[in-house]
Design a protein around this motif. Sequence first.
Motif, PDB file in Angstrom:
ATOM      1  N   VAL A  84      -5.326   6.647  -4.241  1.00  0.00           N
ATOM      2  CA  VAL A  84      -5.152   6.603  -2.793  1.00  0.00           C
ATOM      3  C   VAL A  84      -3.752   6.086  -2.519  1.00  0.00           C
ATOM      4  O   VAL A  84      -3.367   5.015  -2.985  1.00  0.00           O
ATOM      5  CB  VAL A  84      -6.199   5.702  -2.119  1.00  0.00           C
ATOM      6  CG1 VAL A  84      -5.977   5.671  -0.617  1.00  0.00           C
ATOM      7  CG2 VAL A  84      -7.587   6.193  -2.440  1.00  0.00           C
ATOM      8  N   GLY A  85      -2.977   6.873  -1.787  1.00  0.00           N
ATOM      9  CA  GLY A  85      -1.602   6.505  -1.480  1.00  0.00           C
ATOM     10  C   GLY A  85      -1.505   5.794  -0.145  1.00  0.00           C
ATOM     11  O   GLY A  85      -2.500   5.337   0.426  1.00  0.00           O
ATOM     12  N   GLU A  86      -0.285   5.715   0.343  1.00  0.00           N
ATOM     13  CA  GLU A  86      -0.025   5.099   1.636  1.00  0.00           C
ATOM     14  C   GLU A  86      -0.791   5.838   2.729  1.00  0.00           C
ATOM     15  O   GLU A  86      -0.909   7.054   2.698  1.00  0.00           O
ATOM     16  CB  GLU A  86       1.469   5.131   1.945  1.00  0.00           C
ATOM     17  CG  GLU A  86       2.298   4.346   0.953  1.00  0.00           C
ATOM     18  CD  GLU A  86       3.779   4.541   1.172  1.00  0.00           C
ATOM     19  OE1 GLU A  86       4.191   5.048   2.233  1.00  0.00           O
ATOM     20  OE2 GLU A  86       4.531   4.180   0.253  1.00  0.00           O
ATOM     21  N   GLU A  87      -1.302   5.091   3.691  1.00  0.00           N
ATOM     22  CA  GLU A  87      -2.041   5.650   4.822  1.00  0.00           C
ATOM     23  C   GLU A  87      -3.182   6.555   4.377  1.00  0.00           C
ATOM     24  O   GLU A  87      -3.445   7.593   4.964  1.00  0.00           O
ATOM     25  CB  GLU A  87      -1.086   6.410   5.749  1.00  0.00           C
ATOM     26  CG  GLU A  87       0.027   5.547   6.303  1.00  0.00           C
ATOM     27  CD  GLU A  87       1.052   6.333   7.093  1.00  0.00           C
ATOM     28  OE1 GLU A  87       0.757   7.469   7.508  1.00  0.00           O
ATOM     29  OE2 GLU A  87       2.145   5.800   7.286  1.00  0.00           O
ATOM     30  N   SER A  88      -3.843   6.177   3.285  1.00  0.00           N
ATOM     31  CA  SER A  88      -5.007   6.895   2.740  1.00  0.00           C
ATOM     32  C   SER A  88      -4.682   8.330   2.333  1.00  0.00           C
ATOM     33  O   SER A  88      -5.574   9.175   2.278  1.00  0.00           O
ATOM     34  CB  SER A  88      -6.168   6.874   3.730  1.00  0.00           C
ATOM     35  OG  SER A  88      -6.548   5.552   3.983  1.00  0.00           O
ATOM     36  N   GLU A  89      -3.431   8.614   2.046  1.00  0.00           N
ATOM     37  CA  GLU A  89      -3.027   9.946   1.604  1.00  0.00           C
ATOM     38  C   GLU A  89      -3.576  10.200   0.190  1.00  0.00           C
ATOM     39  O   GLU A  89      -3.579   9.312  -0.648  1.00  0.00           O
ATOM     40  CB  GLU A  89      -1.499  10.023   1.580  1.00  0.00           C
ATOM     41  CG  GLU A  89      -0.958  11.323   1.047  1.00  0.00           C
ATOM     42  CD  GLU A  89       0.550  11.287   0.945  1.00  0.00           C
ATOM     43  OE1 GLU A  89       1.182  12.119   1.604  1.00  0.00           O
ATOM     44  OE2 GLU A  89       1.075  10.443   0.212  1.00  0.00           O
ATOM     45  N   ILE A  90      -4.043  11.421  -0.028  1.00  0.00           N
ATOM     46  CA  ILE A  90      -4.541  11.785  -1.356  1.00  0.00           C
ATOM     47  C   ILE A  90      -3.364  11.971  -2.306  1.00  0.00           C
ATOM     48  O   ILE A  90      -2.428  12.703  -2.005  1.00  0.00           O
ATOM     49  CB  ILE A  90      -5.381  13.079  -1.299  1.00  0.00           C
ATOM     50  CG1 ILE A  90      -6.634  12.879  -0.458  1.00  0.00           C
ATOM     51  CG2 ILE A  90      -5.741  13.564  -2.702  1.00  0.00           C
ATOM     52  CD1 ILE A  90      -7.610  11.860  -0.991  1.00  0.00           C
ATOM     53  N   GLN A  91      -3.429  11.286  -3.437  1.00  0.00           N
ATOM     54  CA  GLN A  91      -2.442  11.453  -4.494  1.00  0.00           C
ATOM     55  C   GLN A  91      -3.189  11.736  -5.780  1.00  0.00           C
ATOM     56  O   GLN A  91      -4.272  11.197  -6.002  1.00  0.00           O
ATOM     57  CB  GLN A  91      -1.596  10.193  -4.676  1.00  0.00           C
ATOM     58  CG  GLN A  91      -0.680   9.905  -3.527  1.00  0.00           C
ATOM     59  CD  GLN A  91       0.249   8.740  -3.827  1.00  0.00           C
ATOM     60  OE1 GLN A  91       0.263   8.183  -4.914  1.00  0.00           O
ATOM     61  NE2 GLN A  91       1.039   8.367  -2.844  1.00  0.00           N
TER      62      GLN A  91
END
Length: 120
Positions: A84-91
Motif C-alpha cells: 500500500v503506497g501513499e494515499e492508499s495507492e496500489i503498488q
Amino acid sequence: MSWDRRNEDGTWKHRSPAVEKQIKDIASNEDSFIKVLGIVLEKKQNVVLIDDGTGKARIVAFDDELISKIKVGDKIRVFGTVMVGEESEIQINANIIQNVNKLSIELRSEVEQLKKSIEN
C-alpha cells in the motif's frame, strides 16, 4: 517451481502460482502472489506506472535490471506482491517483469470473456 521464503527450519517454502488480477480487483490487504498485465504510462528510476484499462498501479522494482529495458508505451506483465503506497495507492513489488509488446490485449480480453461465458 517458485520459491519464496524460508520455513523456520531453514528450508524454502513453495510459493503458490501467481493469481491473475485486474488492478480494480486488487485489495490493499492482498497477500497473495499476483500477476497483472498493463501498459506503461510513466517511468521514473525504479518505478513505473501501468494502466490495465480497469485502473492504475505503481510497480516498484528494487532490482534496477527488472525495469532497465522497459519504456513508456510498452505492454508488460508483472508478477509480485501488493504494497500500500501513499494515499492508499496500489503498488506492486515486482519480482518478475515481462515485456509482452507482441501480445494483443484486446484479443486476450475477448478470449477471457469467451472462457467466462463457457464456464457459466
